[in-house]
Design a protein around this motif. Sequence first.
Motif, mmCIF file in Angstrom:
data_model
loop_
_atom_site.group_PDB
_atom_site.id
_atom_site.type_symbol
_atom_site.label_atom_id
_atom_site.label_comp_id
_atom_site.label_asym_id
_atom_site.label_seq_id
_atom_site.Cartn_x
_atom_site.Cartn_y
_atom_site.Cartn_z
ATOM 1 N N THR A 29 -5.778 5.591 1.283
ATOM 2 C CA THR A 29 -5.845 4.424 2.168
ATOM 3 C C THR A 29 -6.209 4.763 3.605
ATOM 4 N N LEU A 30 -5.748 5.887 4.118
ATOM 5 C CA LEU A 30 -5.980 6.191 5.536
ATOM 6 C C LEU A 30 -7.454 6.415 5.861
ATOM 7 N N PRO A 31 -8.213 7.186 5.054
ATOM 8 C CA PRO A 31 -9.644 7.296 5.353
ATOM 9 C C PRO A 31 -10.368 5.957 5.274
ATOM 10 N N LEU A 32 -9.963 5.096 4.331
ATOM 11 C CA LEU A 32 -10.596 3.782 4.224
ATOM 12 C C LEU A 32 -10.280 2.931 5.458
ATOM 13 N N ALA A 33 -9.031 3.020 5.938
ATOM 14 C CA ALA A 33 -8.672 2.282 7.148
ATOM 15 C C ALA A 33 -9.464 2.788 8.342
ATOM 16 N N ALA A 34 -9.620 4.101 8.445
ATOM 17 C CA ALA A 34 -10.396 4.666 9.559
ATOM 18 C C ALA A 34 -11.848 4.228 9.492
ATOM 19 N N ALA A 35 -12.373 4.064 8.276
ATOM 20 C CA ALA A 35 -13.768 3.662 8.107
ATOM 21 C C ALA A 35 -13.964 2.155 8.233
ATOM 22 N N GLY A 36 -12.870 1.398 8.344
ATOM 23 C CA GLY A 36 -12.983 -0.048 8.487
ATOM 24 C C GLY A 36 -13.159 -0.795 7.184
ATOM 25 N N VAL A 37 -12.737 -0.200 6.074
ATOM 26 C CA VAL A 37 -12.838 -0.845 4.765
ATOM 27 C C VAL A 37 -11.500 -1.525 4.451
ATOM 28 N N ALA A 38 -11.505 -2.855 4.359
ATOM 29 C CA ALA A 38 -10.259 -3.610 4.133
ATOM 30 C C ALA A 38 -9.158 -3.059 5.036
ATOM 31 N N THR A 39 -9.464 -2.972 6.318
ATOM 32 C CA THR A 39 -8.645 -2.207 7.258
ATOM 33 C C THR A 39 -7.186 -2.622 7.266
ATOM 34 N N ARG A 40 -6.945 -3.922 7.350
ATOM 35 C CA ARG A 40 -5.550 -4.372 7.462
ATOM 36 C C ARG A 40 -4.758 -4.014 6.208
ATOM 37 N N TRP A 41 -5.336 -4.209 5.039
ATOM 38 C CA TRP A 41 -4.645 -3.887 3.794
ATOM 39 C C TRP A 41 -4.443 -2.388 3.637
ATOM 40 N N MET A 42 -5.470 -1.606 3.978
ATOM 41 C CA MET A 42 -5.342 -0.161 3.847
ATOM 42 C C MET A 42 -4.303 0.397 4.814
ATOM 43 N N LEU A 43 -4.296 -0.125 6.050
ATOM 44 C CA LEU A 43 -3.285 0.317 7.007
ATOM 45 C C LEU A 43 -1.886 -0.055 6.536
ATOM 46 N N ALA A 44 -1.743 -1.255 5.977
ATOM 47 C CA ALA A 44 -0.426 -1.700 5.516
ATOM 48 C C ALA A 44 0.074 -0.836 4.366
ATOM 49 N N LEU A 45 -0.786 -0.568 3.389
ATOM 50 C CA LEU A 45 -0.383 0.285 2.269
ATOM 51 C C LEU A 45 -0.079 1.705 2.743
ATOM 52 N N GLY A 46 -0.938 2.221 3.616
ATOM 53 C CA GLY A 46 -0.696 3.557 4.163
ATOM 54 C C GLY A 46 0.587 3.617 4.959
ATOM 55 N N LEU A 47 0.893 2.553 5.694
ATOM 56 C CA LEU A 47 2.115 2.516 6.489
ATOM 57 C C LEU A 47 3.352 2.552 5.603
ATOM 58 N N VAL A 48 3.358 1.786 4.514
ATOM 59 C CA VAL A 48 4.507 1.789 3.603
ATOM 60 C C VAL A 48 4.706 3.186 3.007
ATOM 61 N N ALA A 49 3.608 3.806 2.559
ATOM 62 C CA ALA A 49 3.715 5.155 1.998
ATOM 63 C C ALA A 49 4.165 6.161 3.052
ATOM 64 N N TYR A 50 3.660 6.002 4.278
ATOM 65 C CA TYR A 50 4.028 6.879 5.397
ATOM 66 C C TYR A 50 5.530 6.794 5.667
ATOM 67 N N ALA A 51 6.067 5.571 5.702
ATOM 68 C CA ALA A 51 7.494 5.389 5.929
ATOM 69 C C ALA A 51 8.317 5.985 4.788
ATOM 70 N N GLN A 52 7.856 5.809 3.562
ATOM 71 C CA GLN A 52 8.573 6.376 2.425
ATOM 72 C C GLN A 52 8.579 7.907 2.472
ATOM 73 N N MET A 53 7.480 8.486 2.930
ATOM 74 C CA MET A 53 7.451 9.943 3.096
ATOM 75 C C MET A 53 8.507 10.391 4.101
ATOM 76 N N GLY A 54 8.668 9.602 5.177
ATOM 77 C CA GLY A 54 9.697 9.929 6.154
ATOM 78 C C GLY A 54 11.096 9.823 5.584
ATOM 79 N N HIS A 55 11.333 8.836 4.734
ATOM 80 C CA HIS A 55 12.644 8.698 4.091
ATOM 81 C C HIS A 55 12.884 9.803 3.062
ATOM 82 N N LEU A 56 11.820 10.285 2.446
ATOM 83 C CA LEU A 56 11.954 11.353 1.451
ATOM 84 C C LEU A 56 12.296 12.680 2.108
ATOM 85 N N PHE A 57 11.514 13.074 3.132
ATOM 86 C CA PHE A 57 11.699 14.383 3.785
ATOM 87 C C PHE A 57 12.117 14.127 5.227
#
Length: 281
Positions: free
Chosen positions: A84-112
């Motif tokens: 999702t992050l490269p797609l967000a950087a490239a402007g492909v479905a940016t809002r959705w890709m950023l949102a999905l990447g953000l959820v995964a990013y937060a979960q990574m923080g909760h994991l480690f």
Amino acid sequence: MRRAWAWWVAWVDRTEDRRPLTWVRTLVPIAVLGDLVGMLRHDAVDAVLYPASLGGIGPKPANWYLFDGHWWGGPLMWIVMVITLPLAAAGVATRWMLALGLVAYAQMGHLFTPGDRAIDRLLRTVMIVLICSAVTDQRPPERIRAWASDLVRWLLVMVYVSAGIAKIGVLDHWLYASPPELYTILADPMAGNLDPVWWGDHPVIFWIGGWGTMIAELSAPVVLVRRWAPYWALLAAPIHLGIALTMDLGMFSYGMLALYPVLLAPWVEQASDAWERWRRR
């Protein structure tokens, strides 16, 4: 009261060129992606993506982690971010890709949790701002509401000023102690790349660097004045470039510099206009 409310509405309703915030929208995902690639480079994937109960080195995941007990949770979040992050950087479905990447990013923080640093929390906050801004529209307008870049500047002010205030408590260590605090940090054997023996004979460099760091951090509120912000950025950016060259702190420096286009907005706009004129010729 009515006059104050009218002023506030006019303030948040004003617009600005979208290009500086577009650069932030592009650079933030790239900086986070660099950290994910760094996990491969340092062979830390297994250690980070699995809790201790499954062979990793992290403690028990935080209560907000959704995949506790499932070995595939960490790898899945890593894969989601890498997609999702490269797609967000490239402007492909940016809002959705950023949102999905953000959820995964937060979960990574909760994991480690030991690896969930202040820069991670800052960039996640910025991602929320970007998601709510028109800059992530599929076809963003040429001019967008300025509140989003205002919030990014406020976040930077809070980060830098709080860091400067923390240094005041140990002022002598930063300004005239021997060895200087900056030397102790940059020559740290766990993260620093400087030769502690050779650089230990040149404390003046670190005293000057300590003074410069504190001046930059405590003067950060000047970035709230748009025309002054680029000049302050010229003072602060070398600090992050120096950290990137002398320490191994992941994407910390690059994550901070990814927010600088909003500080350099007048110059970013001028450079973009010059590029457009050159491309048309």
